[in-house]
Design a protein around this motif. Structure first.
Motif, PDB file in Angstrom:
ATOM      1  N   GLU A   1       0.737  -1.147   0.201  1.00 15.09           N
ATOM      2  CA  GLU A   1      -0.170  -0.098   0.035  1.00 15.09           C
ATOM      3  C   GLU A   1       0.843   1.424  -0.061  1.00 15.09           C
ATOM      4  OE1 GLU A   1      -2.479  -0.289   3.224  1.00 15.09           O
ATOM      5  OE2 GLU A   1      -3.926  -1.870   2.335  1.00 15.09           O
TER       6      GLU A   1
ATOM      7  N   PHE B   1       2.393   1.624  -3.369  1.00 10.99           N
ATOM      8  CA  PHE B   1       1.263   2.151  -4.196  1.00 10.99           C
ATOM      9  C   PHE B   1       1.063   3.565  -4.380  1.00 10.99           C
ATOM     10  CE2 PHE B   1      -3.105   2.682  -5.487  1.00 10.99           C
ATOM     11  CZ  PHE B   1      -3.195   1.733  -6.644  1.00 10.99           C
ATOM     12  N   GLU B   2       0.929   3.889  -3.202  1.00 11.10           N
ATOM     13  CA  GLU B   2       0.671   5.519  -3.000  1.00 11.10           C
ATOM     14  C   GLU B   2       1.793   6.381  -3.418  1.00 11.10           C
ATOM     15  OE1 GLU B   2       0.051   6.198   1.228  1.00 11.10           O
ATOM     16  OE2 GLU B   2      -1.568   4.759   1.418  1.00 11.10           O
TER      17      GLU B   2
ATOM     18  N   THR C   1       1.763   5.883  -7.202  1.00 13.32           N
ATOM     19  CA  THR C   1       0.465   6.961  -7.808  1.00 13.32           C
ATOM     20  C   THR C   1       0.985   8.335  -7.847  1.00 13.32           C
ATOM     21  OG1 THR C   1      -1.205   5.085  -7.055  1.00 13.32           O
ATOM     22  CG2 THR C   1      -1.856   7.463  -7.454  1.00 13.32           C
TER      23      THR C   1
ATOM     24  N   ARG D   1       1.563  -5.883 -11.745  1.00 11.34           N
ATOM     25  CA  ARG D   1       1.032  -7.000 -10.572  1.00 11.34           C
ATOM     26  C   ARG D   1       1.896  -8.482 -10.961  1.00 11.34           C
ATOM     27  NH1 ARG D   1      -4.809  -7.134 -10.651  1.00 11.34           N
ATOM     28  NH2 ARG D   1      -4.724  -5.423  -8.997  1.00 11.34           N
TER      29      ARG D   1
ATOM     30  N   ASP E   1      -7.229  -0.510  -9.703  1.00 12.47           N
ATOM     31  CA  ASP E   1      -6.842   0.691  -8.894  1.00 12.47           C
ATOM     32  C   ASP E   1      -6.603   0.491  -7.451  1.00 12.47           C
ATOM     33  OD1 ASP E   1      -9.366  -0.227  -7.926  1.00 12.47           O
ATOM     34  OD2 ASP E   1     -10.320   1.836  -8.651  1.00 12.47           O
ATOM     35  N   GLU E   2      -6.182  -0.684  -7.178  1.00 16.23           N
ATOM     36  CA  GLU E   2      -5.664  -0.745  -5.789  1.00 16.23           C
ATOM     37  C   GLU E   2      -4.815  -1.986  -5.749  1.00 16.23           C
ATOM     38  OE1 GLU E   2      -8.876  -3.809  -3.720  1.00 16.23           O
ATOM     39  OE2 GLU E   2      -9.549  -1.486  -4.007  1.00 16.23           O
ATOM     40  N   PRO E   3      -3.826  -2.057  -4.837  1.00 11.84           N
ATOM     41  CA  PRO E   3      -2.969  -2.988  -4.396  1.00 11.84           C
ATOM     42  C   PRO E   3      -3.407  -4.379  -3.956  1.00 11.84           C
ATOM     43  CG  PRO E   3      -2.416  -1.584  -2.777  1.00 11.84           C
ATOM     44  CD  PRO E   3      -3.658  -0.908  -3.501  1.00 11.84           C
TER      45      PRO E   3
END
Length: 843
Positions: free
Chosen positions: A360, A363-364, A367, A375, A387-389
């Motif tokens: 997470e 990922f932030e 982004t 992935r 759109d999310e880990p």
């Protein structure tokens, strides 16, 4: 009855006169001194008990936390002495440290003088509290006779490769030209001058505590009773995790960056690389590049933030591109290298492979900076939003986009990728610890000098043991001026190499004060030994500490360091125990007006003011009466008055009994066959109090309820006394009960306890064995108790009249009809009225 204290019935309770009398006697006779093996008076047949509270830092005067801590230890020391144990209960002072040095910088007063002045005040107050200390063992860690052996321990660790030197980042004030401790940095600026703090790499000394990480974890099983939360805190601080160490290589400049990961199965998903701002290779990585200035400015900004702030998962991610790239060993892809404050040197290697599709924080960051998200692990039977880990980790996953490892389950891939890396010398299976080696260097004056000499011909040379201690020089200017105060003293720095007799330089760093406190409990065993830090015979006899008491704020660093040093010394064969503290108790904080005491709030209260007004016995009893000792408690001036009134009631009834009842001497035997009615009831109450206080001290550390039991006994004495006077058996019970109050009260309020016991018996209470309850008088009546669920009666039980709340709940919950009405429901509240009612509130 013999009036041993010169007391007349008209005398009011005068705590100060009583306290002066007994303190003078105990000091004159050395009552609390205890011999070592081989000393006159040593009795090997009696068991030992080493009771120790964490030593205080002597600054100003003692505070309420000290009163609570040392009173708790004193209760145990008195109790165990009267249980026929030889009790070691010593006192010392953690005397080196930054506050005294800062005081010297501001005032010019030498730290030794301000420290000695504080120690004198601490000693005066501790004696005024009546703490039963063996004062022959007293020392301060700033005394050369003590830090000589601190330096000796440093050299022993150095000989075994457990003390070493390397470059490490520090907080540096460019204006004052000095290293700053964490507490000296306020909002990123120097607390003294307000200048923005910057990062600087310096050569520093470390102790290799990481070599003992597994043993520090495994040996929790050797401990007796430690709070579970302290063990959990230490486990988390050590932070053992299994995974792989993988090498990412930067070609320009050529640097190999090892990375620890618990998820080697995600290596193909690494799309960028991140270094912690403190990483030792970062400065070299960006040196001379167009990114150097921006990176260093970011590093200095990050340095002003705490680890807790940087580790906050909700915090917006920041960072700077270094202009460099690192090669991923599994696919040879060059990925960009960033510096970001969310990466910490406190975990792993201070460098991470960033896998934004499966982390997470990564990922932030990706982004925000527009970096690729790839992935490489996905669930076998489920879809994951783009759109999310995907951070789940189980056996029901498979690898994708991972070349030759595609299709393997995650656990299979971890093993296969580690084997592949090891075959090619690109990585290895590894165990990582959050624990870091202990940085012991301090660029300060007021500490134990590190006993190392630097010679251009011989390199680093340890100071010979015969030349210890390396004494702190007596300097006049403590202000840092680009180097530590010791470095500015040429007379101290310039010396002769002990190996070649050539010119050499002394180490100018001093040791972290945690080093001083990592072994002080060993010195108490043999504090006047001039030939060794302790004799093996004395240490083997007294160690480990049987009961250690202190604040939970020391749960990690002090306790961890003491455990490490003990293990290292045991491995050298100079100590016979692996753990220093068999049992640990952590007490709660004393607050005032609902808040933590601090000078800025103006709510600091001193024990001395209350001792001067009410007497030490009142202050001691009140601070333990506030509540369970492990909990925080709020000091109340009204409550202090209530405890003083209780002690005055004890005094009045003692004087009355002394005037009206004949008899003196031992009270071991009381003929219960002659007792009936109120006399028998009071005898039962006295033995109930003995049983209760014994259990509360010995097993439960419930000092507040122990005092409550004594108060109950005193109340019953007042209620029943008029009907007992004039009857021989009744008067015997009154005298017995009064002496019992004094005996039970003695550990908490030793002065009035000693005075009243002498008045009743003509004897010294501390020389009498701890009283034992007669089981014949502990037989309890049975009483009916109603059991309710949501206020409706569901059963009735018969229990002992004194059954505790937990026992009542246990019995109630075992009743079939109660179980039926609780089945499938959540108990949200339990209401217990002892001797009457148990009510379970459910929903």
């Amino acid at each position: 009855m013999r009036n041993n204290g010169g007391v007349t019935p008209q005398e009011r309770y005068d705590p100060h006169a009583i306290e002066r009398k007994w303190q003078a006697l105990w000091e004159e006779e050395g009552t609390w001194e205890v011999p070592n093996p081989g000393d006159p008076g040593f009795d090997p047949a009696r068991p030992k008990s080493y009771v120790l509270e964490m030593l205080p830092y002597p600054s100003g005067e003692p505070h309420m936390g000290h009163l609570k801590n040392y009173t708790m230890g004193d209760v145990l020391a008195h109790f165990r002495r009267r249980k026929d144990m030889r009790v070691l209960h010593p006192m010392g002072y953690d005397a080196f440290g930054l506050p005294a040095e800062n005081h010297a910088i501001k005032t010019g007063e030498h730290p030794a003088r301000s420290t000695d002045s504080s120690i004198a005040e601490f000693r005066r107050q501790f004696k005024s509290w009546g703490i039963s200390i063996d004062w022959t063992r007293e020392f301060g860690t700033h005394e050369p006779a003590y830090y000589r052996w601190t330096q000796w321990i440093f050299l022993k660790l150095y000989e075994r490769g457990l003390a070493y030197r390397k470059r490490a980042p520090v907080k540096w004030c460019p204006h004052d030209q000095t290293v700053l401790a964490n507490e000296q940095v306020i909002d990123g600026a120097c607390e003294r001058c307000g200048t923005r703090v910057v990062a600087k790499q310096l050569e520093q000394w470390f102790f290799k505590i990481t070599d003992y990480a597994d043993r520090l974890l495994e040996d929790f099983k050797l401990l007796g009773s430690w709070p579970e939360r302290v063990i959990t805190m230490q486990r988390n601080w050590i932070g053992r995790s299994e995974g792989a160490e993988v090498i990412f290589r930067c070609e320009e400049p050529p640097i190999d960056f090892p990375v620890f990961t618990t998820r080697p199965d995600t290596l193909f998903g690494a799309t960028f690389f991140v270094l912690a701002p403190e990483h030792p290779d970062l400065e070299n990585l960006v040196k001379g590049t167009e990114h150097e200035r921006e990176v260093l400015e970011y590093v200095n900004q990050a340095l002003s933030e705490s680890v807790e702030e940087r580790a906050d998962a909700e915090r917006e991610k920041t960072g700077v591109f270094t202009g460099r790239y690192a090669r991923n060993p599994v696919d040879d892809e060059n990925i960009p290298v960033y510096v970001s404050d969310y990466v910490l040197m406190e975990y792993g290697t201070g460098a991470i492979m960033a896998v934004p599709a499966h982390d997470e924080r990564d990922f932030e960051f990706a982004t925000k900076f527009g970096l690729e998200v790839r992935r490489v692990v996905e669930p076998v039977d489920d879809e994951v939003p783009d759109d999310e880990p995907f951070v789940a980790h189980s056996g029901n996953e498979r690898l994708v986009n991972s070349a030759r490892f595609d299709g393997l389950s995650a656990p299979e891939a971890i093993e296969a990728i580690i084997a592949w890396l090891e075959e090619r010398g690109l990585g290895r299976r590894a165990v990582n610890y959050r624990l870091r080696d202990w940085l012991v260097s301090r660029q300060r004056y007021w500490g134990a000098p590190i006993p190392i000499i630097y010679c251009d011909r011989c390199g680093m040379v340890p100071v010979p043991e015969g030349e210890l201690p390396v004494l702190l020089p007596d300097i006049e200017d403590y202000a840092p001026r680009g180097k530590s105060p010791l470095a500015a003293s040429e007379e101290f720095v310039n010396t002769t190499c002990p190996a070649c007799d050539g010119s050499a330089r002394r180490e100018t760093d001093t040791m972290d004060t945690f080093v001083d406190s990592s072994w002080y409990f060993l010195r108490y065993c043999d504090p006047r030994n001039g030939d060794a830090p302790w004799s093996r015979e004395a240490a083997d006899h007294w160690m480990p500490v049987d009961q250690y008491i202190g604040g939970v704020e020391h749960a990690i660093l002090h306790l961890m360091y003491a455990r490490f040093v003990t293990k290292a010394l045991a491995d050298m064969g100079i100590l016979g125990v692996q753990e220093p503290f068999a049992n640990l108790f952590t007490q709660g904080m004393i607050t005032y007006q609902g808040a933590k005491m601090s000078k800025s709030r103006g709510n600091v209260i001193s024990p001395s003011a209350y001792v001067d007004r009410y007497g030490a016995d009142t202050a001691r009893c009140y601070i333990l009466f506030l509540g369970p000792p492990q909990d925080d408690a709020d000091w109340s001036d009204e409550g202090v008055g209530g405890v003083q009134r209780f002690l005055a009631r004890v005094w009045r009834v003692a004087v009355e009994v002394g005037e009206r009842v004949r008899g003196e001497g031992a009270l071991d035997e009381l003929d219960f066959s002659r007792l009936q009615g109120d006399g028998l009831a009071l005898a039962r109450k006295a033995h109930w109090a003995i049983d209760k206080v014994t259990d509360d001290i010995e097993k439960r550390f419930r000092f507040n309820t122990a005092l409550s039991a004594v108060m109950e006994l005193v109340n019953d004495m007042y209620r029943l006394k008029d009907g007992l006077y004039g009857d021989d058996a009744g008067e015997s019970v009154m005298r017995f009960s009064c002496a019992t109050v004094a005996s039970l009260l003695f550990p908490f309020a030793p002065h009035i306890g000693a005075e009243v016991y002498e008045l009743m018996t003509g004897e010294r209470v501390w020389e009498r064995a701890w009283p034992e309850a007669d089981p014949r008088l502990l037989e309890r009546e049975r009483v009916p108790v109603v059991v309710q669920v949501n206020g409706k009666v569901r059963d009735r039980i018969e229990v002992d009249s004194g059954a505790a709340e937990q026992e009542l709940k246990r019995i109630a919950l075992e009743r079939p009809n109660v179980q039926k009405h609780l089945d499938g429901k959540q108990v949200v509240k339990e209401i217990v009225v002892p001797g009457k009612l148990v009510n379970f509130v459910v929903r």
